[in-house]
Scaffold this motif. Structure first.
Motif, PDB file in Angstrom:
ATOM      1  N   LYS A   1       0.822  -1.215   0.000  1.00 49.88           N
ATOM      2  CA  LYS A   1       0.000   0.000   0.000  1.00 49.88           C
ATOM      3  C   LYS A   1       0.855   1.264   0.000  1.00 49.88           C
ATOM      4  O   LYS A   1       0.492   2.262  -0.616  1.00 49.88           O
ATOM      5  CB  LYS A   1      -0.961  -0.020   1.177  1.00 49.88           C
TER       6      LYS A   1
ATOM      7  N   ASP B   1      -8.468  -6.554  -4.614  1.00 51.05           N
ATOM      8  CA  ASP B   1      -8.399  -5.105  -4.487  1.00 51.05           C
ATOM      9  C   ASP B   1      -8.039  -4.514  -5.855  1.00 51.05           C
ATOM     10  O   ASP B   1      -6.965  -4.804  -6.392  1.00 51.05           O
ATOM     11  CB  ASP B   1      -7.347  -4.729  -3.441  1.00 51.05           C
TER      12      ASP B   1
ATOM     13  N   THR C   1      -6.373 -11.073  -0.569  1.00 52.14           N
ATOM     14  CA  THR C   1      -6.609  -9.656  -0.267  1.00 52.14           C
ATOM     15  C   THR C   1      -6.158  -8.773  -1.421  1.00 52.14           C
ATOM     16  O   THR C   1      -6.888  -7.873  -1.862  1.00 52.14           O
ATOM     17  CB  THR C   1      -5.879  -9.255   1.029  1.00 52.14           C
TER      18      THR C   1
END
Length: 129
Positions: free
Chosen positions: A45, A73, A69
């Motif tokens: 991130k 995304d 995950t």
């Protein structure tokens, strides 16, 4: 100007991280490491890598959860993920699932121990897609 591809290596075993880091740096990659799934997600991130080399069996957040995950995304689903793990029995192709029904889709899978040539060849293939 030739910009080095940046790879994030994620494994809870520091010796294995160091080994893969050396292999990839010798192959001309820039390498960053993370020692668990939470650290991996934080680093992705903060500064998304060009690809991720991801162990499966890690404490807290395992590689399956991390892979799922990221692949779910929209901001990170394009990042190629190569699973590099000793957990080989429940693997079919690049779809990794455990007997208890856990599922995550990586872009590629290599079983430990993998040779330096296998690791770099597979990673280059993923980056060339």
């Amino acid at each position: 100007m030739n910009v080095k591809k940046r790879i994030l290596v994620v494994d809870d075993e520091p010796d294995h991280c160091a080994l893969v880091q050396r292999i990839l740096e010798r192959a001309g990659f820039e390498v960053e490491v993370a020692y668990d799934g939470r650290e991996c997600l934080q680093k992705v991130k903060a500064n998304p890598p060009d690809a991720i080399v991801l162990d499966v069996v890690m404490p807290e957040l395992d590689g399956l959860v991390v892979c799922r995950t990221l692949k779910n995304d929209k901001a990170y689903c394009h990042i190629p993920i190569m699973m590099l793990t000793a957990e080989t029995s429940p693997v079919t192709s690049t779809r990794f699932s455990r007997d208890r029904g856990t599922y995550a889709e990586a872009d590629e899978f290599l079983a430990k121990p993998a040779s330096a040539e296998e690791i770099t060849r597979t990673l280059n293939h993923l980056l060339d897609r």
